[in-house]
Design a protein around this motif. Structure first.
Motif, short mmCIF file in Angstrom:
data_model
loop_
_atom_site.label_atom_id
_atom_site.label_comp_id
_atom_site.label_asym_id
_atom_site.label_seq_id
_atom_site.Cartn_x
_atom_site.Cartn_y
_atom_site.Cartn_z
N PHE A 101 -0.37 6.84 9.68
CA PHE A 101 -0.37 5.50 10.28
C PHE A 101 0.17 5.55 11.70
O PHE A 101 0.79 4.60 12.18
CB PHE A 101 0.44 4.53 9.41
CG PHE A 101 0.02 4.54 7.97
CD1 PHE A 101 -1.22 4.05 7.59
CD2 PHE A 101 0.85 5.07 7.00
CE1 PHE A 101 -1.62 4.08 6.26
CE2 PHE A 101 0.47 5.09 5.66
CZ PHE A 101 -0.78 4.59 5.29
N SER A 104 -0.04 2.78 14.52
CA SER A 104 0.64 1.51 14.28
C SER A 104 2.06 1.54 14.82
O SER A 104 2.68 2.60 14.90
CB SER A 104 0.69 1.24 12.76
OG SER A 104 1.50 0.13 12.48
N SER A 145 -2.61 -5.03 9.64
CA SER A 145 -1.63 -3.96 9.47
C SER A 145 -0.29 -4.37 10.06
O SER A 145 0.76 -4.17 9.43
CB SER A 145 -2.15 -2.69 10.14
OG SER A 145 -1.20 -1.66 10.07
N ASN A 151 -2.91 -1.32 4.99
CA ASN A 151 -2.55 -0.03 5.55
C ASN A 151 -3.82 0.55 6.18
O ASN A 151 -4.68 1.06 5.48
CB ASN A 151 -2.02 0.90 4.45
CG ASN A 151 -0.78 0.33 3.80
OD1 ASN A 151 0.27 0.28 4.39
ND2 ASN A 151 -0.93 -0.13 2.56
N HIS A 152 -3.94 0.42 7.50
CA HIS A 152 -5.12 0.87 8.23
C HIS A 152 -4.95 2.35 8.56
O HIS A 152 -4.01 2.73 9.24
CB HIS A 152 -5.25 0.03 9.51
CG HIS A 152 -6.45 0.33 10.33
ND1 HIS A 152 -6.54 -0.04 11.65
CD2 HIS A 152 -7.62 0.94 10.05
CE1 HIS A 152 -7.70 0.33 12.13
NE2 HIS A 152 -8.37 0.93 11.16
#
Length: 185
Positions: A101, A104, A145, A151-152
């Motif tokens: 992730f 993010s 997200s 949850n990308h």
């Protein structure tokens, strides 16, 4: 252990997979305007009723790269209704979340965020309809997200050099690796 296996045992992942939902498609049509929202509601309701471990979305959650406020609002409303709560998460993530992730500002899986109560995690890659574009390289999934609703994963910083880092998950003695790469245009 008995020879009979059940889908609710401590080693079995229960995953709902959905793709190409295209939220917002024909949203201004008097007859079909709510179709995609009703479909997404059914998908999430099915996940909750069947007590899945997580939902995996394979891209094109949205029909447009920049969905309308109504579409974003309805999507967030449904995710909050079905995916937030006190039900414990029965699996763990083994891979490096900062890598999975890394695009993010919150580089960890949402169900481990102390500020959120997630009962059904949603993992998603983006498709060609909802791909990150523009100077900031953001898409609607990035908003979800940031809000802690999905949850990308599977974003690549370059179309010339693609690196894939799988999500490694464990439940009991079971291990799975989820490989995903979003549509790059």
């Amino acid at each position: 252990m008995t020879s009979e296996s059940t889908l609710d045992d401590e080693d079995t992942f229960k995953i709902l997979i959905a793709t190409d939902i295209h939220l917002g498609y024909m949203e201004k049509d008097a007859i079909r305007g709510n179709d995609t929202f009703e479909t997404f509601d059914e998908i999430l309701k099915c996940a909750k009723q069947n007590n899945v471990d997580f939902i995996l979305l394979g891209g094109d959650l949205f029909h447009d790269n920049k969905p309308s406020r109504r579409t974003m609002h309805k999507c967030m409303e449904l995710l909050r209704k079905y995916c937030m709560g006190d039900q414990p998460i029965m699996f763990e993530i083994l891979s490096d979340q900062a890598v999975n992730f890394g695009n993010s500002n919150f580089p960890w899986v949402n169900y481990l965020d102390e500020n959120l109560n997630i009962s059904i995690p949603v993992f998603s890659v983006h498709g060609n309809h909802d791909d990150p574009t523009g100077a900031d390289g953001l898409c609607a999934l990035d908003l979800l997200s940031c809000a802690g609703l999905v949850n990308h994963f599977g974003r690549s910083r370059s179309v010339e050099k693609i690196e894939i880092s799988p999500l490694l998950l464990a439940k009991g003695s079971s291990r799975i690796a989820l490989y995903g790469i979003g549509e790059s245009g």
